[in-house]
Design an enzyme around this catalytic site. Structure first.
Site, PDB file in Angstrom:
ATOM      1  N   LYS A 143       1.580 -13.880   0.670  1.00 41.05           N
ATOM      2  CA  LYS A 143       2.163 -12.691   1.276  1.00 41.05           C
ATOM      3  C   LYS A 143       3.429 -13.054   2.043  1.00 41.05           C
ATOM      4  O   LYS A 143       4.494 -12.445   1.844  1.00 41.05           O
ATOM      5  CB  LYS A 143       1.169 -12.012   2.226  1.00 41.05           C
ATOM      6  N   ASP A 160      -0.032  -6.630   1.963  1.00 39.43           N
ATOM      7  CA  ASP A 160      -0.634  -6.662   3.294  1.00 39.43           C
ATOM      8  C   ASP A 160      -1.750  -5.617   3.326  1.00 39.43           C
ATOM      9  O   ASP A 160      -2.113  -5.050   2.300  1.00 39.43           O
ATOM     10  CB  ASP A 160       0.412  -6.416   4.377  1.00 39.43           C
TER      11      ASP A 160
END
Length: 349
Positions: free
Chosen positions: A216, A234
């Protein structure tokens, strides 16, 4: 000679009298039996009447029950209709139809958020990398309020790697989990200094080797500091991807892989910003503002949140709700207000 014919006449008379007597006896017997028969018939009729009354009562009860049921049926139908209006059932969707709908959602979000951008303040790849690591388990606003003091003290990987751990902990304390984050920042800064000549690498394979950096964080840095397309999964992106029907996975990497098969690579970075923007402003975790959602007709999860338009408007956040954004220094085309800086600590008395 005269005696012989008289004898039979007397016999005939006697026989006739005997016959009359028998008939009288029979008639008397029948007369005696008749009341008994009549009584028996009355006795038989009593249960019959009782049975008829019971049958009549049962029929009346059934009629009442039927009438009551008939009254209840419309109410049940009305409830079912109301439920159907609130969350209309959708037909099974083919893969092709889902992909078309997903891409239309992306186009709709692009019109809704033409100003979508990363909501972390940064001026170079190192600042973005550090800010992204700090953003775990906190808001981008809190990170943006924290990093100005941090980068004023240690603007480069070399400076941060040389920081006293306790001093670094104090600087990043407002972001939470400051001890673990301090360890990650010291580790990644030292790695950048020792292995990458103090520069943030521009490859995913290199970024994920740094302490505290996962896919991420790496995709955030690659997409926004180096222009390399990446999908940032996320908590907001994962939630909306499942609500939109793009994936059923909970694992971030599986979500990333599923979504990557739906959209062209050139859209990945901006798609991430648009979906995250929508998740923060409209499609919240606990109570989505369905009634104020521009893509409600395309969303399979419509109805999970507030569907009343007026009530839903009150749930909107940030610039859509007339509130400041998360960046202290937002892009020039941002329609909302800049976020306020963090209040200075109170002076010790």
């Amino acid at each position: 000679m005269n005696e012989t014919p008289e004898k039979p006449a007397a016999a005939t008379k006697a026989a006739a009298q005997k016959s009359v007597t028998k008939k009288a006896v029979a008639k008397k017997a029948m007369a005696k039996k008749a009341p008994a028969k009549k009584t028996a018939t009355a006795a038989e009729k009593a249960p019959a009447k009782k049975a008829a009354a019971a049958k009549k009562k049962t029929t009346a009860t059934k009629a009442t029950a039927t009438k009551t049921t008939a009254k209840k049926v419309p109410a049940k139908k009305a409830t079912a209709t109301a439920t159907a209006k609130k969350a209309p059932a959708r037909k099974p969707e083919s893969r092709v139809a889902m992909v078309r709908r997903a891409r239309r959602i992306n186009r709709e979000l692009a019109e809704l958020y033409p100003y979508a951008h990363p909501e972390l303040d940064f001026t170079n790849p190192f600042e973005l990398l550090v800010a992204t690591v700090l953003s775990a388990q906190t808001t981008d606003l809190r990170v943006n309020q924290t990093t100005p003091r941090l980068f004023a003290v240690c603007p480069t990987p070399e400076d941060m790697a040389a920081m006293d751990p306790e001093r670094l902990e104090e600087l990043i304390r407002p972001t939470g989990f400051f001890r673990a984050k301090t360890k990650s920042l010291l580790g990644l800064s030292a790695a950048l200094r020792d292995r990458f000549d103090g520069e943030v690498p521009g490859r995913l394979e290199d970024l994920v080797t740094l302490p505290g950096v996962g896919r991420k964080t790496a995709n955030v840095v690659l997409g926004n500091a180096f222009g390399v397309p990446g999908i940032t999964v996320d908590t907001h992106f994962g939630r909306l991807a499942r609500r939109f029907g793009w994936t059923t996975a909970e694992d971030a990497e599986k979500v990333e892989a599923d979504v990557a098969e739906i959209f062209p690579k050139s859209e990945w970075t901006m798609l991430s910003h648009r979906v995250v923007f929508h998740g923060r402003r409209v499609c919240h975790s606990r109570k989505p503002a369905c009634g104020a959602c521009a893509i409600a007709p395309l969303c399979p999860a419509y109805g999970e949140g507030e569907t009343d338009p007026e009530k839903a408007k009150k749930l909107l956040k940030y610039e859509l709700g007339g509130q400041p954004g998360q960046r202290l220094k937002p892009p020039a085309d941002y329609p909302g207000q800049p976020a306020p800086p963090m209040a200075p600590p109170a002076a010790a008395s």
